[in-house]
Design a protein around this motif. Sequence first.
Motif, PDB file in Angstrom:
ATOM      1  N   ARG A  56     -16.821 -69.930  72.282  1.00  0.00           N
ATOM      2  CA  ARG A  56     -17.010 -68.724  73.103  1.00  0.00           C
ATOM      3  C   ARG A  56     -18.493 -68.477  73.372  1.00  0.00           C
ATOM      4  NH1 ARG A  56     -18.672 -63.613  72.275  1.00  0.00           N
ATOM      5  NH2 ARG A  56     -19.016 -64.052  70.072  1.00  0.00           N
ATOM      6  N   GLN A  60     -20.508 -69.269  76.870  1.00  0.00           N
ATOM      7  CA  GLN A  60     -21.062 -68.101  77.569  1.00  0.00           C
ATOM      8  C   GLN A  60     -22.554 -68.310  77.850  1.00  0.00           C
ATOM      9  OE1 GLN A  60     -20.227 -64.163  75.796  1.00  0.00           O
ATOM     10  NE2 GLN A  60     -22.399 -63.781  76.001  1.00  0.00           N
ATOM     11  N   LYS A 126     -17.206 -65.053  79.845  1.00  0.00           N
ATOM     12  CA  LYS A 126     -18.268 -64.180  80.348  1.00  0.00           C
ATOM     13  C   LYS A 126     -19.561 -64.971  80.550  1.00  0.00           C
ATOM     14  CE  LYS A 126     -16.674 -59.813  78.469  1.00  0.00           C
ATOM     15  NZ  LYS A 126     -15.404 -60.157  77.836  1.00  0.00           N
ATOM     16  N   TYR A 127     -20.526 -64.320  81.188  1.00  0.00           N
ATOM     17  CA  TYR A 127     -21.901 -64.828  81.235  1.00  0.00           C
ATOM     18  C   TYR A 127     -22.807 -63.612  81.210  1.00  0.00           C
ATOM     19  CZ  TYR A 127     -21.303 -63.750  86.208  1.00  0.00           C
ATOM     20  OH  TYR A 127     -21.046 -63.113  87.388  1.00  0.00           O
ATOM     21  N   ASN A 129     -24.906 -60.416  81.319  1.00  0.00           N
ATOM     22  CA  ASN A 129     -24.864 -59.249  82.208  1.00  0.00           C
ATOM     23  C   ASN A 129     -25.987 -59.268  83.244  1.00  0.00           C
ATOM     24  OD1 ASN A 129     -26.771 -58.642  79.938  1.00  0.00           O
ATOM     25  ND2 ASN A 129     -27.037 -56.745  81.053  1.00  0.00           N
ATOM     26  N   ALA A 152     -34.620 -63.795  76.217  1.00  0.00           N
ATOM     27  CA  ALA A 152     -33.841 -64.989  75.862  1.00  0.00           C
ATOM     28  C   ALA A 152     -34.510 -65.747  74.727  1.00  0.00           C
ATOM     29  CB  ALA A 152     -33.695 -65.888  77.094  1.00  0.00           C
ATOM     30  N   ASN A 155     -33.808 -64.206  71.287  1.00  0.00           N
ATOM     31  CA  ASN A 155     -32.453 -64.578  70.858  1.00  0.00           C
ATOM     32  C   ASN A 155     -32.402 -66.054  70.428  1.00  0.00           C
ATOM     33  OD1 ASN A 155     -29.931 -66.068  71.830  1.00  0.00           O
ATOM     34  ND2 ASN A 155     -29.120 -63.994  71.736  1.00  0.00           N
ATOM     35  N   PHE A 217     -29.100 -56.655  77.459  1.00  0.00           N
ATOM     36  CA  PHE A 217     -29.052 -58.110  77.284  1.00  0.00           C
ATOM     37  C   PHE A 217     -28.660 -58.541  75.860  1.00  0.00           C
ATOM     38  CE2 PHE A 217     -31.203 -62.108  76.167  1.00  0.00           C
ATOM     39  CZ  PHE A 217     -30.855 -62.944  77.212  1.00  0.00           C
ATOM     40  N   SER A 225     -20.558 -53.763  67.970  1.00  0.00           N
ATOM     41  CA  SER A 225     -20.489 -55.219  68.191  1.00  0.00           C
ATOM     42  C   SER A 225     -19.245 -55.776  67.492  1.00  0.00           C
ATOM     43  CB  SER A 225     -21.760 -55.874  67.625  1.00  0.00           C
ATOM     44  OG  SER A 225     -21.593 -57.267  67.555  1.00  0.00           O
ATOM     45  N   VAL A 226     -18.490 -56.581  68.214  1.00  0.00           N
ATOM     46  CA  VAL A 226     -17.204 -57.066  67.691  1.00  0.00           C
ATOM     47  C   VAL A 226     -17.405 -58.288  66.794  1.00  0.00           C
ATOM     48  CG1 VAL A 226     -14.894 -57.849  68.401  1.00  0.00           C
ATOM     49  CG2 VAL A 226     -16.240 -56.416  69.940  1.00  0.00           C
ATOM     50  N   HIS A 227     -18.298 -59.183  67.219  1.00  0.00           N
ATOM     51  CA  HIS A 227     -18.352 -60.510  66.588  1.00  0.00           C
ATOM     52  C   HIS A 227     -19.481 -60.691  65.590  1.00  0.00           C
ATOM     53  CE1 HIS A 227     -15.458 -61.625  69.644  1.00  0.00           C
ATOM     54  NE2 HIS A 227     -16.281 -61.241  70.593  1.00  0.00           N
ATOM     55  N   LYS A 237     -25.256 -66.532  64.393  1.00  0.00           N
ATOM     56  CA  LYS A 237     -26.146 -65.515  64.921  1.00  0.00           C
ATOM     57  C   LYS A 237     -27.061 -65.127  63.754  1.00  0.00           C
ATOM     58  CE  LYS A 237     -25.196 -61.272  67.379  1.00  0.00           C
ATOM     59  NZ  LYS A 237     -24.135 -60.472  68.011  1.00  0.00           N
ATOM     60  N   ASN A 241     -27.583 -57.507  66.994  1.00  0.00           N
ATOM     61  CA  ASN A 241     -28.002 -57.143  68.354  1.00  0.00           C
ATOM     62  C   ASN A 241     -29.174 -56.151  68.330  1.00  0.00           C
ATOM     63  OD1 ASN A 241     -25.755 -58.651  68.911  1.00  0.00           O
ATOM     64  ND2 ASN A 241     -24.553 -56.991  69.825  1.00  0.00           N
ATOM     65  N   ILE A 291     -19.931 -56.724  82.669  1.00  0.00           N
ATOM     66  CA  ILE A 291     -19.522 -58.008  82.052  1.00  0.00           C
ATOM     67  C   ILE A 291     -18.032 -58.287  82.261  1.00  0.00           C
ATOM     68  CG2 ILE A 291     -21.399 -57.984  80.352  1.00  0.00           C
ATOM     69  CD1 ILE A 291     -19.332 -57.296  78.194  1.00  0.00           C
TER      70      ILE A 291
END
Length: 331
Positions: A56, A60, A126-127, A129, A152, A155, A217, A225-227, A237, A241, A291
Amino acid sequence: MYGSGYIPGLDYTKLNNSIAQEDPQKLAEFEAKIENGDKIEPHDWMPQQYRKQLIRLIEQHAHSEIMGALPEGTWITRAPTLKRKLALIAKVQDEIGHAQLLYAAAETLGKPREAMINDLLSGKSKYSNVFNYPAETWADITVIGFLIDAAAIVNQLLNSKGSYGPYSRALKRICAEESFHLKQGYEGFVYLATGSPKQRKMLQDAVNRWWPPIMHFFGPPNKTSVHSEKLMKWKVKMASNDEMRNRFLDQYVPKVWELGITLPDPNLRKNEETGRWEYTEPDWEEFFRVIKGDGPCNKERIAVRQWAVEKGRWVRQALFNPSAKYSLPVA
Ligand code: BYC
């Protein structure tokens, strides 16, 4: 039909979300390896959910690189000088190269590239936003090149130390090129900020437009945050975030302010006691709308990709199945 690093033998569509059914001994060994800082490689055992989450996220990210080339690409013919045109062409080419690296990394997890592209076109994947907004003026290209590339890099530098070997190695290569893009973006940003009143205004307007998407971003606040929890436990990760957002603000807000450019948030300040930045939460409803496919440019971006898939079909056929009959597109 898209070739390269796909490892057959795994039905990625049957991956489920449960770790309850994983072999506890294998799971413990896997988690010990991660704890120890070892890399996980494609043929190593891994929990289904680790594989699914990586597919995923890497997919993405790959989509974001090809979609990110689109707003920049619209300015190649309109770049203000030959020097800037050449640099922009090279940057766009690099971004597409990043997508190639990332699709190849995702393919090592068992999902064929054609399936990834189909999921992008159908809206299932997704990609980022930020690439659903238009680049209205040349200053938008400068803001993308400086602040979005900077975001970017924050991250990617962190996640290049992550646990999955192919993603981590791809990110290291990408970061080297992105650092160059960042220098190019910053130079353009300083040029406009120190230029004529018209140039400064054009830059300030672009910064005002892009600030909310840039704040979005890094993803929704930690509490929603879900993940993150699972991805951070498995070192995919390497920061939350909010932590990434804070690092970005810390490194780049002073660079914007020192040029006399303002940011459209009256509450933006660094709390020197906590070392954390305080800000107005951007509109998260807008983020989720964008998104999910309802941003200003979603339809346009997907239509361009659809066009590219159709126009490039004969090239892929010729490459991967040269003896087959194929028909050239009518111009
Ligand atoms: N945009 O649980 P969360 C570039 C989704 S391109 C869209 O916190 P996670 C460049 C998220 O997918 C580089 N969706 O997610 C190229 C999830 O939805 P699903 C772009 C987002 O994964 C050309 C939901 O929100 N970089 O630099 O733990 C020219 C809940 O979020 C976004 C990457 O792609 C977003 N911004 O963390 C110039 C980095 N944020 O999937 C420059 C790779 C969240 O459950 N991605 N969502 O339906 C990541 O590192 C992570 O996915 C994120 C989010 C930190 C972004």
